[in-house]
Design a protein around this motif. Structure first.
Motif, PDB file in Angstrom:
ATOM      1  N   HIS A 101      63.974  94.882  28.937  1.00 23.02           N
ATOM      2  CA  HIS A 101      63.500  94.982  27.565  1.00 23.02           C
ATOM      3  C   HIS A 101      64.272  96.068  26.831  1.00 23.02           C
ATOM      4  O   HIS A 101      65.096  96.745  27.427  1.00 23.02           O
ATOM      5  CB  HIS A 101      62.001  95.264  27.553  1.00 23.02           C
ATOM      6  N   VAL A 103      64.430  99.279  23.729  1.00 20.25           N
ATOM      7  CA  VAL A 103      63.898 100.165  22.715  1.00 20.25           C
ATOM      8  C   VAL A 103      64.970 100.166  21.637  1.00 20.25           C
ATOM      9  O   VAL A 103      66.097 100.583  21.890  1.00 20.25           O
ATOM     10  CB  VAL A 103      63.701 101.601  23.243  1.00 20.25           C
ATOM     11  N   THR A 104      64.620  99.628  20.481  1.00 20.92           N
ATOM     12  CA  THR A 104      65.614  99.432  19.432  1.00 20.92           C
ATOM     13  C   THR A 104      65.314 100.301  18.213  1.00 20.92           C
ATOM     14  O   THR A 104      64.162 100.403  17.795  1.00 20.92           O
ATOM     15  CB  THR A 104      65.623  97.950  18.996  1.00 20.92           C
ATOM     16  N   CYS A 105      66.352 100.877  17.662  1.00 25.16           N
ATOM     17  CA  CYS A 105      66.170 101.704  16.476  1.00 25.16           C
ATOM     18  C   CYS A 105      66.021 100.799  15.253  1.00 25.16           C
ATOM     19  O   CYS A 105      66.898  99.979  14.990  1.00 25.16           O
ATOM     20  CB  CYS A 105      67.340 102.658  16.260  1.00 25.16           C
ATOM     21  N   ARG A 110      70.698 100.569  17.026  1.00 27.85           N
ATOM     22  CA  ARG A 110      71.086 101.010  18.354  1.00 27.85           C
ATOM     23  C   ARG A 110      69.952 100.716  19.322  1.00 27.85           C
ATOM     24  O   ARG A 110      68.786 100.847  18.977  1.00 27.85           O
ATOM     25  CB  ARG A 110      71.369 102.516  18.338  1.00 27.85           C
ATOM     26  N   VAL A 112      68.443 100.704  23.553  1.00 30.72           N
ATOM     27  CA  VAL A 112      68.536 101.163  24.930  1.00 30.72           C
ATOM     28  C   VAL A 112      67.810 100.149  25.801  1.00 30.72           C
ATOM     29  O   VAL A 112      66.698  99.736  25.478  1.00 30.72           O
ATOM     30  CB  VAL A 112      67.837 102.530  25.077  1.00 30.72           C
ATOM     31  N   VAL A 114      65.676  99.091  28.870  1.00 30.63           N
ATOM     32  CA  VAL A 114      64.773  99.785  29.773  1.00 30.63           C
ATOM     33  C   VAL A 114      64.267  98.829  30.839  1.00 30.63           C
ATOM     34  O   VAL A 114      64.098  97.636  30.608  1.00 30.63           O
ATOM     35  CB  VAL A 114      63.569 100.386  29.019  1.00 30.63           C
ATOM     36  N   GLU A 140      58.906  94.045  22.959  1.00 33.74           N
ATOM     37  CA  GLU A 140      59.960  94.756  22.250  1.00 33.74           C
ATOM     38  C   GLU A 140      59.403  96.060  21.707  1.00 33.74           C
ATOM     39  O   GLU A 140      58.269  96.116  21.246  1.00 33.74           O
ATOM     40  CB  GLU A 140      60.531  93.919  21.107  1.00 33.74           C
ATOM     41  N   ILE A 141      60.215  97.075  21.793  1.00 36.24           N
ATOM     42  CA  ILE A 141      59.788  98.360  21.277  1.00 36.24           C
ATOM     43  C   ILE A 141      60.738  98.776  20.167  1.00 36.24           C
ATOM     44  O   ILE A 141      61.956  98.736  20.342  1.00 36.24           O
ATOM     45  CB  ILE A 141      59.796  99.423  22.392  1.00 36.24           C
ATOM     46  N   PHE A 142      60.171  99.128  19.027  1.00 38.95           N
ATOM     47  CA  PHE A 142      60.990  99.595  17.911  1.00 38.95           C
ATOM     48  C   PHE A 142      60.601 101.032  17.599  1.00 38.95           C
ATOM     49  O   PHE A 142      59.451 101.423  17.758  1.00 38.95           O
ATOM     50  CB  PHE A 142      60.770  98.720  16.678  1.00 38.95           C
ATOM     51  N   GLY A 143      61.572 101.800  17.149  1.00 36.08           N
ATOM     52  CA  GLY A 143      61.290 103.172  16.785  1.00 36.08           C
ATOM     53  C   GLY A 143      62.499 103.748  16.072  1.00 36.08           C
ATOM     54  O   GLY A 143      63.370 103.001  15.624  1.00 36.08           O
ATOM     55  N   LEU A 144      62.532 105.050  15.952  1.00 38.82           N
ATOM     56  CA  LEU A 144      63.702 105.682  15.356  1.00 38.82           C
ATOM     57  C   LEU A 144      64.448 106.424  16.452  1.00 38.82           C
ATOM     58  O   LEU A 144      63.850 107.208  17.194  1.00 38.82           O
ATOM     59  CB  LEU A 144      63.271 106.659  14.261  1.00 38.82           C
ATOM     60  N   CYS A 145      65.738 106.173  16.536  1.00 40.23           N
ATOM     61  CA  CYS A 145      66.519 106.833  17.570  1.00 40.23           C
ATOM     62  C   CYS A 145      66.694 108.301  17.179  1.00 40.23           C
ATOM     63  O   CYS A 145      66.494 108.672  16.017  1.00 40.23           O
ATOM     64  CB  CYS A 145      67.869 106.155  17.736  1.00 40.23           C
TER      65      CYS A 145
ATOM     66  N   PHE B 132      63.174 108.293  21.350  1.00 43.75           N
ATOM     67  CA  PHE B 132      62.788 107.618  20.123  1.00 43.75           C
ATOM     68  C   PHE B 132      61.447 108.141  19.620  1.00 43.75           C
ATOM     69  O   PHE B 132      60.582 108.526  20.397  1.00 43.75           O
ATOM     70  CB  PHE B 132      62.672 106.110  20.363  1.00 43.75           C
ATOM     71  N   VAL B 133      61.302 108.133  18.303  1.00 43.46           N
ATOM     72  CA  VAL B 133      60.034 108.552  17.715  1.00 43.46           C
ATOM     73  C   VAL B 133      59.525 107.460  16.772  1.00 43.46           C
ATOM     74  O   VAL B 133      60.228 106.496  16.502  1.00 43.46           O
ATOM     75  CB  VAL B 133      60.185 109.870  16.924  1.00 43.46           C
ATOM     76  N   ASP B 134      58.317 107.661  16.272  1.00 39.39           N
ATOM     77  CA  ASP B 134      57.722 106.714  15.343  1.00 39.39           C
ATOM     78  C   ASP B 134      57.741 105.314  15.975  1.00 39.39           C
ATOM     79  O   ASP B 134      58.220 104.358  15.388  1.00 39.39           O
ATOM     80  CB  ASP B 134      58.518 106.732  14.029  1.00 39.39           C
ATOM     81  N   VAL B 135      57.243 105.259  17.159  1.00 41.83           N
ATOM     82  CA  VAL B 135      57.387 104.073  17.991  1.00 41.83           C
ATOM     83  C   VAL B 135      56.296 103.033  17.782  1.00 41.83           C
ATOM     84  O   VAL B 135      55.142 103.353  17.564  1.00 41.83           O
ATOM     85  CB  VAL B 135      57.415 104.482  19.474  1.00 41.83           C
ATOM     86  N   ASP B 136      56.726 101.813  17.851  1.00 39.95           N
ATOM     87  CA  ASP B 136      55.864 100.670  17.626  1.00 39.95           C
ATOM     88  C   ASP B 136      56.257  99.626  18.671  1.00 39.95           C
ATOM     89  O   ASP B 136      57.389  99.624  19.123  1.00 39.95           O
ATOM     90  CB  ASP B 136      56.183 100.124  16.231  1.00 39.95           C
ATOM     91  N   HIS B 137      55.349  98.762  19.028  1.00 37.32           N
ATOM     92  CA  HIS B 137      55.770  97.744  19.988  1.00 37.32           C
ATOM     93  C   HIS B 137      55.077  96.410  19.757  1.00 37.32           C
ATOM     94  O   HIS B 137      54.017  96.338  19.175  1.00 37.32           O
ATOM     95  CB  HIS B 137      55.499  98.211  21.416  1.00 37.32           C
ATOM     96  N   THR B 138      55.727  95.372  20.202  1.00 41.13           N
ATOM     97  CA  THR B 138      55.119  94.053  20.172  1.00 41.13           C
ATOM     98  C   THR B 138      55.116  93.527  21.596  1.00 41.13           C
ATOM     99  O   THR B 138      56.118  93.619  22.286  1.00 41.13           O
ATOM    100  CB  THR B 138      55.895  93.058  19.296  1.00 41.13           C
TER     101      THR B 138
END
Lengths: 151, 151
Positions: A101, A103-105, A110, A112, A114, A140-145, B132-138
Motif C-alpha cells: 500500500h 502513503v501518498t502526499c 510523492r 512511500v 508501506v 490508501e493513506i493520504f497526507g502531507l509529506c 507524513f502529517v494531516d493524515v487521512d485514509h480510505t
DNA sequence: CCGATAGTGAAAACCGTTTTCATGCTTTCC
DNA sequence: GGAAAGCATGAAAACGGTTTTCACTATCGG
C-alpha cells in the motif's frame, strides 16, 4: 487534474530506459517515451499529467496512447494505480511486485510504499467474520509529506 | 451503474420517516422521499440507483435534487459514501456516527460495518514513520456476501 | 395572502476515460 | 526489395457520472 502537476524532470534521456518488465510494451517510440517518463516521475500522476509531461518534453504522443499503455502496464503489474479523492486514477511505476500500500502526499504526489501484513490479515479476518468470500480490499493513506508540510 | 440495481423495497411508507439528524434537509416532499428511500434501501447504492428507485415508487424528483441532498447528507455525516471499483460514488444511510469501515458485497451492495481500531492505528503509525502529517485514509473491503456466494 | 427566500429540475456543461476508425509503422514472407 | 498483413497510433467523437445553470416553484415568516 492533480494539484502537483508541472515539474522538472527534463534531461530525460536517462539512457535508453529498457522495457519495463517483459511486457508487450516495447518497440515503439511512444512506449519508450512513456517508460522513460514513468521512470523519471517520482509520485502518482494522472494519465493527463503524464501526457502533458511527455508533450512538454517534445514527444509526439496522443492521450489515447498514454491511456492504452498505462492500462496494459497496470494489468501486467508494472505500474500501480490508485484513485485520488476525486475518483481520478493515478499511476506510478511499481517498485515491488508484491502486494503493498501507499502513503501518498496529497499535495505533491510523492508516495512511500508501506508493507501492510497487518492490514491484510485484518481485512481477511473481518471479511471472514462477516461470511464474505472472494475478498479484495483497497487501503490508501493520504497526507502531507515532510517537504510539503514544511510550507 | 452498479450491478445490483433494481429491487423491491416497495410498500415504502415506513411511516413518515423523520428528518435525518438536525440537518437542513427537511420540509420538502423530495427530502422526505429521499430519507425514506435511504431508510429502506439496505446497501450502498449509486445516486442514479436511488433516483431510479424513487421514480419507481412514483415520486416526482429530479436527479439533480438527489445528488444535492446526498451531498449535504454526506457532509453532515448522515450518509456514508464509498467509491466502487469504477470510481462511482455509492451512498448509504449511516448507522453510527463513529469512524468505521465496510465490507461490501460487490454483487448486491449489502454491507456490514466493521470496527477498525487496528487499521486506524496501523495507518497512523506507518504514516508517522514516513513523516507524513494531516493524515487521512480510505479502507474498503469488497467481496461476495454469503447469499450471493451461494449462487 | 404576500413577498422573500430557499428548493427544484431539465437541460447543458464538465471532465476523465473509452471507443471508433482512418492512417501509419513494422514485420513477415516471397 | 517490395507487397501484403497486422498491430500501433491518435484525433475526434462517444460515453457516463457528476455538477452547473437558470427559470420556475414551493415554503415559511409575517
Amino acid at each position: 487534474m492533480t494539484a502537483w502537476r508541472g515539474g522538472r524532470c527534463y534531461g530525460a534521456g536517462v539512457s535508453a530506459s529498457q522495457p519495463v518488465r517483459g511486457t508487450r510494451v516495447r518497440g515503439t517510440r511512444q512506449a519508450e517515451a512513456l517508460a522513460s517518463a514513468l521512470e523519471c516521475l517520482a509520485g502518482f500522476r494522472s494519465a493527463q499529467d503524464i501526457h502533458a509531461e511527455l508533450r512538454r518534453r517534445g514527444e509526439r504522443i496522443g492521450l489515447t496512447t498514454v491511456y492504452r499503455h498505462l492500462m496494459v502496464l497496470s494489468e501486467d503489474g508494472a505500474v500501480d494505480t490508485i484513485r485520488d479523492e476525486d475518483g481520478e486514477t493515478l499511476y506510478r511505476r511499481c517498485e515491488t511486485s508484491e502486494h503493498h500500500h501507499h502513503v501518498t502526499c496529497r499535495s505533491c504526489g510523492r508516495s512511500v510504499e508501506v508493507e501492510g501484513r497487518a492490514v491484510e490479515l485484518w481485512a481477511d479476518r473481518v471479511a471472514a467474520e462477516a461470511g464474505f468470500v472472494d475478498v479484495d480490499h483497497t487501503v490508501e493513506i493520504f497526507g502531507l509529506c515532510p517537504a510539503c508540510a514544511a510550507k
